[in-house]
Design a protein around this motif. Structure first.
Motif, PDB file in Angstrom:
ATOM      1  N   GLY A   1      35.529  59.843  42.271  1.00 48.37           N
ATOM      2  CA  GLY A   1      34.377  60.478  42.910  1.00 48.37           C
ATOM      3  C   GLY A   1      33.073  59.751  42.757  1.00 48.37           C
ATOM      4  O   GLY A   1      32.061  60.183  43.318  1.00 48.37           O
ATOM      5  N   ASP A   2      33.054  58.633  42.006  1.00 49.54           N
ATOM      6  CA  ASP A   2      31.805  57.886  41.803  1.00 49.54           C
ATOM      7  C   ASP A   2      32.148  56.488  41.302  1.00 49.54           C
ATOM      8  O   ASP A   2      33.315  56.176  41.039  1.00 49.54           O
ATOM      9  N   GLU A   3      31.122  55.653  41.145  1.00 52.43           N
ATOM     10  CA  GLU A   3      31.357  54.262  40.749  1.00 52.43           C
ATOM     11  C   GLU A   3      31.966  54.164  39.362  1.00 52.43           C
ATOM     12  O   GLU A   3      32.875  53.364  39.126  1.00 52.43           O
ATOM     13  N   GLU A   4      31.495  54.954  38.417  1.00 51.67           N
ATOM     14  CA  GLU A   4      32.038  54.904  37.060  1.00 51.67           C
ATOM     15  C   GLU A   4      33.505  55.339  37.036  1.00 51.67           C
ATOM     16  O   GLU A   4      34.323  54.753  36.334  1.00 51.67           O
ATOM     17  N   SER A   5      33.851  56.375  37.795  1.00 52.41           N
ATOM     18  CA  SER A   5      35.248  56.814  37.849  1.00 52.41           C
ATOM     19  C   SER A   5      36.130  55.771  38.516  1.00 52.41           C
ATOM     20  O   SER A   5      37.304  55.625  38.182  1.00 52.41           O
ATOM     21  N   ALA A   6      35.549  55.033  39.483  1.00 50.09           N
ATOM     22  CA  ALA A   6      36.323  54.032  40.212  1.00 50.09           C
ATOM     23  C   ALA A   6      36.577  52.780  39.392  1.00 50.09           C
ATOM     24  O   ALA A   6      37.475  51.997  39.719  1.00 50.09           O
ATOM     25  N   GLU A   7      35.790  52.550  38.341  1.00 45.51           N
ATOM     26  CA  GLU A   7      36.078  51.431  37.443  1.00 45.51           C
ATOM     27  C   GLU A   7      37.410  51.685  36.755  1.00 45.51           C
ATOM     28  O   GLU A   7      37.624  52.748  36.182  1.00 45.51           O
TER      29      GLU A   7
ATOM     30  N   HIS B   1      31.880  34.012  34.485  1.00 48.13           N
ATOM     31  CA  HIS B   1      31.349  34.506  35.756  1.00 48.13           C
ATOM     32  C   HIS B   1      30.857  35.933  35.581  1.00 48.13           C
ATOM     33  O   HIS B   1      31.481  36.737  34.890  1.00 48.13           O
ATOM     34  N   PRO B   2      29.727  36.323  36.198  1.00 42.70           N
ATOM     35  CA  PRO B   2      29.188  37.683  36.017  1.00 42.70           C
ATOM     36  C   PRO B   2      30.045  38.736  36.701  1.00 42.70           C
ATOM     37  O   PRO B   2      30.899  38.439  37.531  1.00 42.70           O
ATOM     38  N   ARG B   3      29.792  39.995  36.331  1.00 40.18           N
ATOM     39  CA  ARG B   3      30.432  41.111  37.018  1.00 40.18           C
ATOM     40  C   ARG B   3      30.053  41.092  38.498  1.00 40.18           C
ATOM     41  O   ARG B   3      28.916  40.775  38.847  1.00 40.18           O
ATOM     42  N   VAL B   4      31.006  41.434  39.356  1.00 45.53           N
ATOM     43  CA  VAL B   4      30.757  41.492  40.793  1.00 45.53           C
ATOM     44  C   VAL B   4      31.364  42.765  41.355  1.00 45.53           C
ATOM     45  O   VAL B   4      32.164  43.441  40.699  1.00 45.53           O
ATOM     46  N   PHE B   5      30.990  43.076  42.582  1.00 44.32           N
ATOM     47  CA  PHE B   5      31.463  44.287  43.244  1.00 44.32           C
ATOM     48  C   PHE B   5      32.828  44.042  43.872  1.00 44.32           C
ATOM     49  O   PHE B   5      33.033  43.052  44.577  1.00 44.32           O
ATOM     50  N   ASN B   6      33.760  44.955  43.617  1.00 46.31           N
ATOM     51  CA  ASN B   6      35.091  44.910  44.215  1.00 46.31           C
ATOM     52  C   ASN B   6      35.118  45.889  45.378  1.00 46.31           C
ATOM     53  O   ASN B   6      35.084  47.108  45.183  1.00 46.31           O
ATOM     54  N   GLU B   7      35.159  45.377  46.589  1.00 44.12           N
ATOM     55  CA  GLU B   7      35.077  46.243  47.762  1.00 44.12           C
ATOM     56  C   GLU B   7      36.278  47.160  47.897  1.00 44.12           C
ATOM     57  O   GLU B   7      36.184  48.251  48.482  1.00 44.12           O
ATOM     58  N   LYS B   8      37.445  46.777  47.354  1.00 51.37           N
ATOM     59  CA  LYS B   8      38.637  47.604  47.469  1.00 51.37           C
ATOM     60  C   LYS B   8      38.541  48.856  46.603  1.00 51.37           C
ATOM     61  O   LYS B   8      39.064  49.915  46.971  1.00 51.37           O
ATOM     62  N   THR B   9      37.907  48.769  45.432  1.00 55.49           N
ATOM     63  CA  THR B   9      37.737  49.932  44.564  1.00 55.49           C
ATOM     64  C   THR B   9      36.357  50.545  44.681  1.00 55.49           C
ATOM     65  O   THR B   9      36.104  51.617  44.132  1.00 55.49           O
ATOM     66  N   ALA B  10      35.430  49.856  45.377  1.00 51.39           N
ATOM     67  CA  ALA B  10      34.035  50.301  45.500  1.00 51.39           C
ATOM     68  C   ALA B  10      33.418  50.489  44.116  1.00 51.39           C
ATOM     69  O   ALA B  10      32.780  51.503  43.816  1.00 51.39           O
ATOM     70  N   ALA B  11      33.623  49.485  43.262  1.00 55.05           N
ATOM     71  CA  ALA B  11      33.089  49.518  41.898  1.00 55.05           C
ATOM     72  C   ALA B  11      32.920  48.088  41.402  1.00 55.05           C
ATOM     73  O   ALA B  11      33.549  47.155  41.914  1.00 55.05           O
ATOM     74  N   PHE B  12      32.073  47.936  40.391  1.00 51.71           N
ATOM     75  CA  PHE B  12      31.896  46.622  39.779  1.00 51.71           C
ATOM     76  C   PHE B  12      33.040  46.365  38.802  1.00 51.71           C
ATOM     77  O   PHE B  12      33.493  47.273  38.092  1.00 51.71           O
ATOM     78  N   THR B  13      33.493  45.131  38.794  1.00 54.50           N
ATOM     79  CA  THR B  13      34.631  44.776  37.952  1.00 54.50           C
ATOM     80  C   THR B  13      34.200  43.841  36.834  1.00 54.50           C
ATOM     81  O   THR B  13      33.017  43.535  36.679  1.00 54.50           O
TER      82      THR B  13
END
Length: 557
Positions: free
Chosen positions: A256-262, A446-458
């Protein structure tokens, strides 16, 4: 017109046989058999010659270095796929190595997109993505079966890759304890070990595939509190045949949110912020029956799920006569994206349309630990809320990455509606709030980046595997977070003299990734929790505060 000797012989034999059938039958048969034997011998001789020639060619390609453009074949092996034939017994199919392992992918240097920590909890791949991933990794073909490691997961697939089976793993062992967590006055001591261990997660991911149909079954031998029991993380059926879309039914964890999607292996800290954990378990959380789907694009994503009970609910409470129903929705977008800057905005909502009804009616209790998973007593509580008609929560989240620096924040408001019954005093509706702010900086890698498939930073990316002799150290990040959760709505909300309370947690920590499969974490947390008689054992009559230091060892495949 001349005829071959053998044809003339056979024709004459047939004519004689018509005139003297009995007398000449035996002689004709003997001559025919002799001719056929001679022809078979000649054919066998030719076949042996061809076999000898083929063996010579195989030996030539196996043992002879072939020059191409001034470079040897050996020199070219690291730059292009190749097939190698291996000798085998004639009764067994020879294994064929479809592609040599990419040396740079195995040890570095790796480009950012190939350097992220392995994850077994990513969304199921479509059949086309699965075949593409398999083509990039080393596979061994034995007969009609391929054995390989696409994306690091041991996988067995049919030759056309329509059928496959794979196994993944996430194992997390937590080690640490509490400092200065003693009781005040006449409070109960509670459970705050100075030094203990807990197997937080031990998930074995079993995945079966037939083309775009994927089944996931994941038992979990770990626990968020005290290990020693076996649970279920997921058991679901997925369809991936629609572009950038996954449809799911079964026990699942809707996000339901970015933290949950991590995913669990990508956490910045040992646990999610308290408010996120409380909200996601209203109608989501691990092993929740779900029917729905999600769709993603490069700049936006959306998901929606209808949900029911959690796996094991009716085992924990055998008096349940009416199970919960609910829903989880999420939308997110990236209004600005560049090489150095990535801006994320999202919003999520969840609702339990009705909670489980048992022998005590429809009741619900919000409670959580201090973001430390060592089996300690939970000090935060709402008290047992009775006559619950509906629970809902909604809120936005936000994140900005600038090069190696990442900042995230989120807020949720929680509403609790009560049922109204004739002849019974109406209980008031309640409102709770919570928020968090977190910052992260990648020290190297390499820094953290956004994963479009999970809609969260990896996770950060490991450019080179740990190798001190070559001055390679993997990847490391440092993080800090402040979170607040307020569960006080009205006085006596959990019964006479029982109020909800508030919890604040400050955390800081380091994460080191020596390889893409191994992670070490160390977190320090300072917590302050206001008093509440709703905590069992009179553990929090006067309010509690304390500290914890916990490390984690993680392996993921």
């Amino acid at each position: 017109m001349s005829l071959p000797v053998r044809q003339v012989f056979l024709t004459a034999s047939a004519a004689v046989a018509l005139v003297f059938p009995c007398e000449l039958y035996a002689a004709t048969s003997d001559a025919e058999v002799a001719a056929l034997r001679k022809e078979l011998a000649e054919m066998r001789h030719e076949m042996l010659g061809e076999i000898h020639e083929l063996r010579a060619r195989v030996a030539h390609y196996e043992h002879t270095e072939t020059r191409t453009g001034g470079r040897s074949r050996v020199a070219l092996e690291n730059t292009r796929p190749h097939r190698v034939l291996r000798p085998a017994d004639g009764s067994e199919p020879a294994p064929v190595f479809a592609q040599q392992a990419d040396v740079h992918r195995l040890s570095g240097p790796r480009p950012p997109e190939q350097s992220r920590v392995a994850s077994s909890e990513g969304p199921p791949e479509s059949w086309s993505d699965f075949r593409a991933a398999s083509a990039k990794d080393e596979t061994v073909q034995v007969g009609g079966m391929k054995i390989g490691f696409p994306n690091g997961r041991p996988t067995i697939a049919s030759e056309d890759q329509a059928y496959s089976f794979s196994i993944g793993l996430t194992a997390q062992e937590d080690i640490g304890g509490f400092l200065g967590a003693g009781p005040r006055g006449g409070e109960g001591a509670g459970n705050f070990n100075k030094f203990t261990q807990n197997l937080r997660r031990a998930r074995i991911y079993l995945t079966w595939r037939y083309k775009d149909w994927v089944v996931n079954v994941t038992p979990d031998f770990g626990s968020s509190s005290v290990d020693g029991t076996v649970g279920l993380f997921e058991a679901n059926l997925n369809y991936t045949g629609l572009r950038h879309t996954i449809l799911t039914v079964g026990y699942f964890q809707p996000r339901g949110d970015e933290e949950s999607a991590e995913r669990a292996n990508a956490f910045e800290f040992l646990e999610r912020p308290t408010i996120v954990d409380l909200v996601r378990n209203i109608a989501g959380g691990v092993a929740r029956f779900s029917v729905g789907g999600e769709h993603y694009e490069k700049r936006w994503a959306a998901s929606a799920y209808f949900t029911g009970q959690k796996f094991g609910d009716r085992t924990k409470d055998t008096t349940i006569t009416d199970s919960q129903t609910g829903g989880v929705v999420r939308v997110s977008g990236r209004p600005y994206v560049s090489k150095d800057v990535d801006v994320y905005m999202g919003a999520g909502a969840t609702s339990a349309f009705k909670v489980n009804q048992g022998s005590s009616g429809r009741t619900y209790t919000f409670s959580d630990n201090m973001e430390v998973p060592l089996g300690e007593t939970s000090l935060l509580t709402s008290g047992a809320l009775k006559n619950v008609a509906q629970i809902w929560a909604a809120g936005p989240d936000f994140a900005v990455r600038w090069r190696n620096f990442l900042v995230k924040a989120g807020y949720y408001h929680v509403g609790v509606e009560r049922s109204h019954q004739a002849g019974i005093a109406n209980l008031p509706s309640l409102g709770f709030d919570g928020w968090y702010v977190a910052a992260n900086y990648t020290l190297f890698g390499h820094p953290r980046v956004f994963n479009e498939k999970t809609a969260a930073f990896t996770t950060p990316g490991v450019e080179y595997d740990f190798d001190p002799s070559k001055n390679h150290w993997g990847a490391m990040e440092v993080s800090g977070r402040w979170s607040v959760t307020d569960l006080y709505g009205v006085a006596n909300q959990g019964g006479t003299g029982i109020n909800g309370n508030q919890q604040s947690v400050w955390e800081g920590g380091f994460n080191w990734y020596p390889t893409q499969h191994v992670k070490f974490m160390i977190d320090y947390a300072r917590y302050i929790v206001s008093e509440s008689k709703g905590v069992s054992g009179n553990v929090n009559l006067l309010g509690r505060s304390g500290n914890s230091i916990v490390g984690r060892v993680q392996a993921t495949f």
